[in-house]
Design an enzyme around this catalytic site. Structure first.
Site, PDB file in Angstrom:
ATOM      1  N   GLU A  20     -30.629   0.175 -26.342  1.00  0.00           N
ATOM      2  CA  GLU A  20     -30.442   1.233 -25.341  1.00  0.00           C
ATOM      3  C   GLU A  20     -31.165   2.502 -25.781  1.00  0.00           C
ATOM      4  OE1 GLU A  20     -26.266   1.967 -25.131  1.00  0.00           O
ATOM      5  OE2 GLU A  20     -25.858  -0.012 -24.260  1.00  0.00           O
ATOM      6  N   ASP A  51     -22.909  -4.134 -43.919  1.00  0.00           N
ATOM      7  CA  ASP A  51     -22.244  -4.614 -45.132  1.00  0.00           C
ATOM      8  C   ASP A  51     -21.634  -6.005 -44.908  1.00  0.00           C
ATOM      9  OD1 ASP A  51     -21.244  -3.668 -47.837  1.00  0.00           O
ATOM     10  OD2 ASP A  51     -19.336  -4.204 -46.909  1.00  0.00           O
TER      11      ASP A  51
HETATM   12  C1  GLC Z   1     -21.116  -5.089 -50.211  1.00  0.00           C
HETATM   13  C2  GLC Z   1     -21.443  -3.772 -50.878  1.00  0.00           C
HETATM   14  C3  GLC Z   1     -20.558  -3.616 -52.063  1.00  0.00           C
HETATM   15  C4  GLC Z   1     -19.126  -3.626 -51.608  1.00  0.00           C
HETATM   16  C5  GLC Z   1     -18.793  -4.871 -50.802  1.00  0.00           C
HETATM   17  C6  GLC Z   1     -17.498  -4.738 -50.061  1.00  0.00           C
HETATM   18  O1  GLC Z   1     -21.430  -6.172 -51.002  1.00  0.00           O
HETATM   19  O2  GLC Z   1     -22.803  -3.709 -51.179  1.00  0.00           O
HETATM   20  O3  GLC Z   1     -20.837  -2.451 -52.773  1.00  0.00           O
HETATM   21  O4  GLC Z   1     -18.286  -3.572 -52.720  1.00  0.00           O
HETATM   22  O5  GLC Z   1     -19.780  -5.110 -49.824  1.00  0.00           O
HETATM   23  O6  GLC Z   1     -17.613  -3.811 -49.020  1.00  0.00           O
END
Ligand code: GLC
Length: 563
Positions: free
Chosen positions: A266, A217
């Site tokens: 790993e 993310d």
């Molecule tokens: C990314 C995710 C989104 C989230 C953001 C903060 O963009 O896809 O859904 O709100 O990160 O974590």
């Protein structure tokens, strides 16, 4: 003595095949809206187990699960309170193991979402930081600063959060912490060795449980240069994204991923990762590099109209970018952050001027009107979405599908304000409606409570028109979008080949035609006029074909005999 290919043992032969992820079809499950097994209105892990056969019949190679960790749901689970557990409302670690077992038994890999930029404010570390007070070691894991002005009552800078509103929040003792997203999502301090070590532990924790890969993310925001004096918002905005920007896409983030790569390697097979990195295209290969995360999302189609010229440019550019890193391309038409593509293509095109606006905002006007204005061409949108999907599934590289797109679902605009959950809605006072409309629980049956999602009231209300797109309705209809996806994925498994394509010029700016190495050809008529059907055996088409013609807004898959 030379060993011929035939002398090698089967496992050695297997080693020669390209890694599984390079051309995989990965299906994104947004767990809280997929299937609810315990009737509390929230989808859960046993719900995924119960639908494992559905996923196998669909023919996907992997499932990527959006966060299922304990969370107060300030941002749909992307506010993680414990990275090494399952939200009790969604199940237990044993349920998770069952799910991995059920999917693996069907040949489906499992990818989980890692959220390293920020934790939830309920995370034990943040709670400890609040309690320990200013100057404490516990606060060092986050980004705490003194405020400005009398009594430090002003935030340290005028930065704004991605979701709108200020990026700093004040705590009881007067200090401020940085949150690039919601207030409940404090940014971690990636200069801190404990933060680095803890995420390595998390990656091992899930890898040891059999997870095959990770979706990272906001992979481009972890490292920051917060040397004082901090720049103003205007100063930040004026800086280039050249790897030295204080907050975004810094070169030093790849030190983290180099360390992670060693951990991934790993394992046998090596664990994979895909970066969610909204960065300048020239910098995508840094994330997709085999010594970094190995693959990165390409979001360009989320920001494109249903338009031959735009699609061709995006494909060519991204095949070049993939070649630059040695990774494979990724194709995404929908995910949990954007208006569903059936709806995007049913609204007026963005046009060149609007391109580049991020997909989250597409359809904003229509969403704000509750789905009234501008009028949505439901049928046309779905026809174009089906054509775009078949185009994308014919491309070399991996395709990421978002739950519900295989049903041809439209975005849900008619969610009352009182039922909305997305923090963007609240942080912009409704100016941005947010992403709830693509996160509505799936319809599994036309009849019964919550359209078969579960017996309890679903956590976001479903519209009545979901009945038409329920799984049981579409399973019984050979012309449904579900049938199209199943057929396409089955064929793709037999046709998918080397990672190249060759364009065949059509003489029509609104028709794209490409050929894969084994004679598989894909032709998409983006225009309104029919196009003569090229020679070859028709394997599949996104709309019924006319007599030797490809109708408007239709993709056809052909195979040239003897090739
Ligand atoms: C990314 C995710 C989104 C989230 C953001 C903060 O963009 O896809 O859904 O709100 O990160 O974590």
């Amino acid at each position: 003595m030379t060993i011929s290919v035939d002398d090698r043992r089967p496992d050695e032969l297997e080693d020669q095949s390209p890694p599984w992820w390079r051309q995989a079809v990965v299906y994104q499950v947004y767990p809280r809206s997929f299937a609810d097994a315990n009737g509390d209105g929230l989808g859960d892990i046993p719900g995924v187990v119960a639908r494992a056969d559905y996923l196998a019949e669909l023919g996907v190679d992997a499932v990527w699960l959006s966060p299922f960790y304990p969370s107060e749901l300030a941002d749909g689970g992307y506010d993680v309170a414990d990275y090494r557990d399952v939200d009790p409302r969604l199940g237990t670690l044993d349920d998770f193991d069952d799910m991995v077992g059920a999917l693996h038994a069907r040949g489906i890999r499992v990818v989980v979402d890692i959220v390293p930029n920020h934790t939830s404010d309920r995370h034990a570390w943040f709670q400890e930081a609040l309690e320990a007070g200013r100057g404490s070691a516990a606060r060092e894991r986050y980004i705490f600063r003194e405020g400005k002005g009398p009594q430090g009552a002003e935030p340290p800078t005028d930065w704004v959060s991605v979701f709108g509103g200020p990026a700093w929040e004040r705590v009881a003792d007067g200090q401020w912490y940085l949150h690039n997203f919601a207030t409940e999502q404090p940014d971690l301090n990636w200069d801190h060795p404990e933060v680095r070590a803890d995420f390595v532990r998390t990656l091992r924790f899930w890898s040891d449980r059999g997870v095959d890969g990770f979706r990272i993310d906001v992979a481009h925001m972890l490292t920051k240069d917060l040397t004082e004096p901090l720049p103003s918002r205007a100063e930040l905005d004026a800086l280039p994204f050249d790897g030295k920007h204080p907050l975004i896409d810094r070169d030093d983030v790849h030190e983290i991923y180099a360390e992670w790569r060693k951990v991934f390697n790993e394992y046998d097979p090596p664990r994979t990762a895909v970066a969610e990195a909204w960065v300048d295209p020239s910098r995508v290969p840094l994330y997709a590099h085999p010594e970094s995360l190995g693959q990165a999302f390409n979001f360009d189609l989320l920001q494109s109209d249903f338009d031959a010229g735009q699609f061709r440019q995006v494909v060519s550019d991204n095949l070049d970018l993939a070649a630059a890193s040695g990774s494979s391309s990724t194709w995404v038409l929908s995910n949990h952050d954007v208006v569903r593509h059936a709806t995007r293509y049913g609204l007026p095109p963005l046009g060149e001027q609007q391109r580049g606006r991020d997909g989250i905002k597409q359809g904003a006007e229509w969403l704000r009107s509750g789905g009234a204005e501008p009028a949505l061409d439901r049928e046309g949108g779905l026809r174009r979405a089906r054509a775009a999907t078949l185009f994308v599934l014919g491309l070399p590289g991996s395709a990421y599908l978002y739950q519900g797109e295989e049903l041809g679902l439209h975005e849900v605009a008619e969610i009352p304000a009182s039922e909305r959950q997305d923090p963007t809605f609240f942080r912009t006072a409704g100016e941005e409606i947010g992403r709830d409309g693509c996160r509505v629980p799936l319809p599994w049956t036309a009849e019964g409570p919550a359209f078969g999602f579960g017996v309890g009231a679903p956590h976001i209300p479903q519209p009545g028109w979901f009945a038409e797109s329920a799984v049981d309705v579409e399973e019984a209809d050979a012309g449904s979008t579900l049938s199209l996806y199943r057929h396409a994925l089955e064929l793709r498994h037999t046709l998918q080949t080397g990672e190249t394509l060759e364009w065949i010029e059509t003489g029509r700016p609104d028709v794209l035609h490409f050929r894969r190495p084994n004679g598989w050809e894909v032709v998409t008529n983006f225009g309104a006029e029919q196009y003569p059907l090229p020679a070859g055996d028709v394997e599949l088409s996104s709309s019924p074909l006319g007599d030797a013609v490809i109708p408007a807004e239709t993709t056809v898959w052909l195979v040239r005999p003897g090739e």
